[in-house]
Design a protein around this motif. Structure first.
Motif, PDB file in Angstrom:
ATOM      1  N   LEU A 262     -10.230  23.971  14.490  1.00  8.69           N
ATOM      2  CA  LEU A 262      -9.591  23.205  15.567  1.00  8.69           C
ATOM      3  C   LEU A 262      -8.420  23.977  16.171  1.00  8.69           C
ATOM      4  CD1 LEU A 262      -9.524  19.601  14.049  1.00  8.69           C
ATOM      5  CD2 LEU A 262     -10.537  20.219  16.246  1.00  8.69           C
ATOM      6  N   LEU A 263      -7.615  24.563  15.299  1.00 10.66           N
ATOM      7  CA  LEU A 263      -6.477  25.343  15.783  1.00 10.66           C
ATOM      8  C   LEU A 263      -6.935  26.531  16.615  1.00 10.66           C
ATOM      9  CD1 LEU A 263      -4.252  25.315  12.568  1.00 10.66           C
ATOM     10  CD2 LEU A 263      -3.671  24.268  14.758  1.00 10.66           C
ATOM     11  N   GLN A 264      -7.974  27.202  16.161  1.00  8.52           N
ATOM     12  CA  GLN A 264      -8.484  28.364  16.898  1.00  8.52           C
ATOM     13  C   GLN A 264      -8.973  27.946  18.285  1.00  8.52           C
ATOM     14  OE1 GLN A 264     -12.157  30.163  15.544  1.00  8.52           O
ATOM     15  NE2 GLN A 264     -11.415  32.209  16.072  1.00  8.52           N
ATOM     16  N   ALA A 265      -9.722  26.827  18.342  1.00 11.50           N
ATOM     17  CA  ALA A 265     -10.229  26.362  19.632  1.00 11.50           C
ATOM     18  C   ALA A 265      -9.082  26.006  20.573  1.00 11.50           C
ATOM     19  CB  ALA A 265     -11.136  25.149  19.415  1.00 11.50           C
ATOM     20  N   PHE A 266      -8.113  25.280  20.063  1.00 12.26           N
ATOM     21  CA  PHE A 266      -6.966  24.876  20.880  1.00 12.26           C
ATOM     22  C   PHE A 266      -6.178  26.086  21.363  1.00 12.26           C
ATOM     23  CE2 PHE A 266      -2.554  23.688  21.511  1.00 12.26           C
ATOM     24  CZ  PHE A 266      -2.635  22.510  22.228  1.00 12.26           C
ATOM     25  N   ARG A 267      -5.890  27.003  20.446  1.00 15.23           N
ATOM     26  CA  ARG A 267      -5.044  28.148  20.783  1.00 15.23           C
ATOM     27  C   ARG A 267      -5.736  29.082  21.769  1.00 15.23           C
ATOM     28  NH1 ARG A 267      -0.778  29.741  17.864  1.00 15.23           N
ATOM     29  NH2 ARG A 267      -1.467  31.921  17.818  1.00 15.23           N
ATOM     30  N   CYS A 268      -7.042  29.255  21.635  1.00 12.86           N
ATOM     31  CA  CYS A 268      -7.765  30.109  22.574  1.00 12.86           C
ATOM     32  C   CYS A 268      -7.775  29.498  23.973  1.00 12.86           C
ATOM     33  CB  CYS A 268      -9.188  30.345  22.077  1.00 12.86           C
ATOM     34  SG  CYS A 268      -9.295  31.463  20.661  1.00 12.86           S
ATOM     35  N   GLU A 269      -8.035  28.198  24.040  1.00 14.13           N
ATOM     36  CA  GLU A 269      -8.070  27.539  25.340  1.00 14.13           C
ATOM     37  C   GLU A 269      -6.674  27.453  25.961  1.00 14.13           C
ATOM     38  OE1 GLU A 269     -10.196  23.809  25.174  1.00 14.13           O
ATOM     39  OE2 GLU A 269     -11.680  24.666  23.804  1.00 14.13           O
ATOM     40  N   PRO A 340       4.420  20.997  19.041  1.00 12.88           N
ATOM     41  CA  PRO A 340       4.081  19.628  18.628  1.00 12.88           C
ATOM     42  C   PRO A 340       3.388  19.598  17.268  1.00 12.88           C
ATOM     43  CG  PRO A 340       2.475  20.435  20.203  1.00 12.88           C
ATOM     44  CD  PRO A 340       3.557  21.482  20.122  1.00 12.88           C
ATOM     45  N   LEU A 341       3.593  18.497  16.561  1.00 19.66           N
ATOM     46  CA  LEU A 341       2.861  18.204  15.336  1.00 19.66           C
ATOM     47  C   LEU A 341       1.726  17.256  15.699  1.00 19.66           C
ATOM     48  CD1 LEU A 341       2.487  18.140  12.227  1.00 19.66           C
ATOM     49  CD2 LEU A 341       4.113  16.242  12.190  1.00 19.66           C
ATOM     50  N   LEU A 358      -0.137  22.284  13.333  1.00 17.85           N
ATOM     51  CA  LEU A 358       0.955  22.842  14.131  1.00 17.85           C
ATOM     52  C   LEU A 358       0.374  24.001  14.949  1.00 17.85           C
ATOM     53  CD1 LEU A 358       3.650  22.799  11.338  1.00 17.85           C
ATOM     54  CD2 LEU A 358       3.837  21.531  13.495  1.00 17.85           C
ATOM     55  N   PRO A 359      -0.224  23.705  16.106  1.00 19.89           N
ATOM     56  CA  PRO A 359      -0.941  24.737  16.862  1.00 19.89           C
ATOM     57  C   PRO A 359      -0.082  25.927  17.274  1.00 19.89           C
ATOM     58  CG  PRO A 359      -1.519  22.564  17.665  1.00 19.89           C
ATOM     59  CD  PRO A 359      -0.364  22.379  16.730  1.00 19.89           C
ATOM     60  N   GLU A 360       1.176  25.684  17.638  1.00 20.94           N
ATOM     61  CA  GLU A 360       1.997  26.780  18.156  1.00 20.94           C
ATOM     62  C   GLU A 360       2.272  27.852  17.100  1.00 20.94           C
ATOM     63  OE1 GLU A 360       6.125  27.175  20.674  1.00 20.94           O
ATOM     64  OE2 GLU A 360       4.752  25.518  21.075  1.00 20.94           O
ATOM     65  N   ILE A 361       2.364  27.441  15.823  1.00 18.45           N
ATOM     66  CA  ILE A 361       2.563  28.427  14.756  1.00 18.45           C
ATOM     67  C   ILE A 361       1.296  28.611  13.926  1.00 18.45           C
ATOM     68  CG2 ILE A 361       5.038  28.007  14.648  1.00 18.45           C
ATOM     69  CD1 ILE A 361       4.531  26.445  12.022  1.00 18.45           C
TER      70      ILE A 361
END
Length: 544
Positions: A262-269, A340-341, A358-361
């Motif tokens: 999920l983090l990878q998908a969010f961070r890439c987009e 954001p958390l 924690l997507p940003e980190i």
């Protein structure tokens, strides 16, 4: 590179230092087993399990032990919807009625305009009505075939797209959308589009037989002294009415792999990292972005698809109801900006799990437990691990908080009884019990309440929801023609009611009424089970 390695070592030391605290939290709250994991920079950096999945056999909890995930199922449902949108088989603004023509809600506006985004972000404005389907003793009170008739009967209790109201029904309907658009069962589609691509070998929404499962944690309830009582296995799976809202099992290892994806998908987009491989999760940005505010305040608190979003520093929504057991919830205060958390918990009788992102980190926390404890252990542990992740300057004392919560949770029903007693009109009389006995039916849905004789009950009466012996509760006289079916916390816990939720006065009161004033016969029963719904929609009429 050396500095980065030192930072990871320091983080791991902070996480390891929490392990004795976490073991003590489990002890004071009544949790036999726990498995948790932490990721950072897209990699697991800490995994630990304590205790037992089965107290009788002393089978230890591991990272592959399966736990029913309760309302964490909502995020998997959202991921399945994202796959449908990526395939071009569904649009975010497609009217649900064009997929499910039988949709005919109590609001014309909702019926004509409801979309999958509205369902996944709890903004339909329709009632929650959890007491229709959620029974005790691991019993579901409705079948999957009842979904549409009951969804169509949900009262309008808020404003469409303006008011947020958590709805298991909305996710159940989203599961129906998945089945109709994909042409497959909900379980089949999740297996094909989410579980298999991510290699989640311990995750399924198919029925699980506890006697055949190799590593399924057994469910327990914590009694008032934190001792443990074995529970029946919750029945929610792909063939049941609420599976897309709270069905399925998973493990800490699988949930960690899922959180990283999920983090990878969010961070890439979001442009936070480049994509070097095909993303297994589609539309991660849409899934994890806020779509409606859950509360007003200076710092954002909103709801995504199966996730609560919290702008830090802040108290955290979405990881259990610990806030009702302590005077003040801790704020998570990062040492530096971490973005954001995004978090959510999941509970069923005998289990609590949670995931925090924690997507940003590029970090996540997963916690799985096998009890309904005195407070939500997965919530306390998640927040302790999060504080270690964000290097909170002055970490909270989570053992002290868990101890405070456990003491108050054990007294929760007793305090509630005192509240009821304080507002009761003393000295009022009842009629003969025969005047109350009978079957009372909701005329629109056919749902029934049987009021029966029970000599061992304080009033000589009991109520049986849906007429089932497994759903029978002793009635106590409250005042005039009003009775209460409230039981002790331990009885509720042993029978699988969710004692960790806020207690609502109206849920436990049954008001018997008559059409012709004091001289008439009892011909109806008012059960105000749906906050915000008109009273006239909450009557049950006596048969015969």
């Amino acid at each position: 590179m050396a500095r980065r390695s030192e930072a990871i070592d320091t983080l791991q030391q902070r996480l390891q230092a929490l392990e004795p605290v976490i073991q003590n939290i489990c002890k004071v709250a009544g949790t036999p087993g726990i498995s948790f994991a932490v990721s950072h920079n897209g990699q697991p950096i800490h995994r630990t399990s304590f205790g037992f999945g089965d107290l009788e056999t002393k089978k230890p909890i591991t990272g592959s032990t399966q736990f029913p995930i309760g309302t964490m199922a909502k995020t998997f449902t959202a991921s399945a919807v994202g796959a449908l949108v990526a395939e071009g088989r569904l649009k975010w603004d497609t009217p649900i009625k064009s997929i499910i023509p039988e949709l005919q809600s109590t609001s014309v506006t909702v019926t004509e305009n409801l979309t999958i985004v509205d369902l996944l972000s709890h903004r339909s404005g329709l009632g929650r009505s959890n007491l229709w389907w959620q029974g005790s003793d691991a019993t579901l009170l409705l079948e999957k075939k009842d979904l549409l008739p009951y969804y169509n009967s949900l009262p309008l209790t808020g404003q469409f797209r303006a008011d947020w109201g958590y709805s298991n029904w909305g996710y159940a309907l989203a599961g129906e959308v998945i089945e109709r658009v994909s042409g497959k069962t909900y379980a089949q589609y999740l297996e094909e589009k989410v579980y298999m691509p991510l290699g989640l070998n311990n995750t399924t929404v198919e029925p699980v037989n506890p006697s055949d499962a190799l590593d399924l944690a057994r469910p327990y309830a914590a009694l008032d002294d934190a001792s443990l009582y074995p529970m029946p296995q919750p029945p929610v799976n792909g063939s049941t009415i609420m599976a897309p809202a709270l069905g399925g099992v998973s493990s800490a290892d699988d949930l960690m792999a899922y959180s990283i994806a999920l983090l990878q998908a969010f961070r890439c987009e979001a442009g936070l990292q480049t994509n070097n491989s095909s993303l297994a999760i589609k539309h991660g940005m849409q899934q994890l972005s806020g779509h409606i505010f859950t509360t007003k305040g200076l710092l954002e608190k909103s709801y995504a698809f199966g996730w609560y979003r919290t702008q830090l520093p802040n108290t955290v929504l979405g990881m259990g109801w610990n806030s009702i057991y302590v005077k003040r919830m801790p704020k998570i205060i990062p040492r530096t900006h971490v973005g954001p958390l995004i978090a959510h918990g999941g509970s069923l009788p005998g289990y609590h799990v949670s995931i925090a992102l924690l997507p940003e980190i590029n970090s996540s926390v997963v916690v799985c437990t096998n009890s309904i404890a005195l407070g939500d252990v997965s919530g306390w542990v998640s927040m302790a691990l999060l504080e270690a992740l964000v290097d909170t300057p002055e970490p909270s004392d989570y053992l002290a908080l868990a101890t405070e919560a456990a003491g108050n949770a054990a007294l929760n029903v007793k305090k509630f009884e005192e509240k009821l007693e304080a507002t009761r009109k003393a000295g009022t009389a009842t009629r003969s019990r025969e005047e109350y006995i009978g079957r009372y039916r909701d005329e629109k849905r056919g749902w029934i309440l049987d009021v029966r004789a029970r000599d061992t009950a304080p009033s000589g009466l009991e109520v049986a929801f849906q007429g089932l012996d497994s759903q029978a509760w002793a009635l106590s006289h409250y005042e005039h023609d009003t009775f209460s079916w409230l039981a002790s916390r331990e009885e509720q816990a042993k029978r699988g009611r969710m004692v960790t939720y806020p207690l609502v006065v109206d849920h436990f009161k049954l008001h018997f009424q008559m059409s012709d004033g004091e001289s008439g016969k009892i011909d109806r029963l008012l059960w105000k089970h749906e906050a915000g719904a008109p009273v006239e929609l909450q009557y049950f009429m006596k048969e015969g």
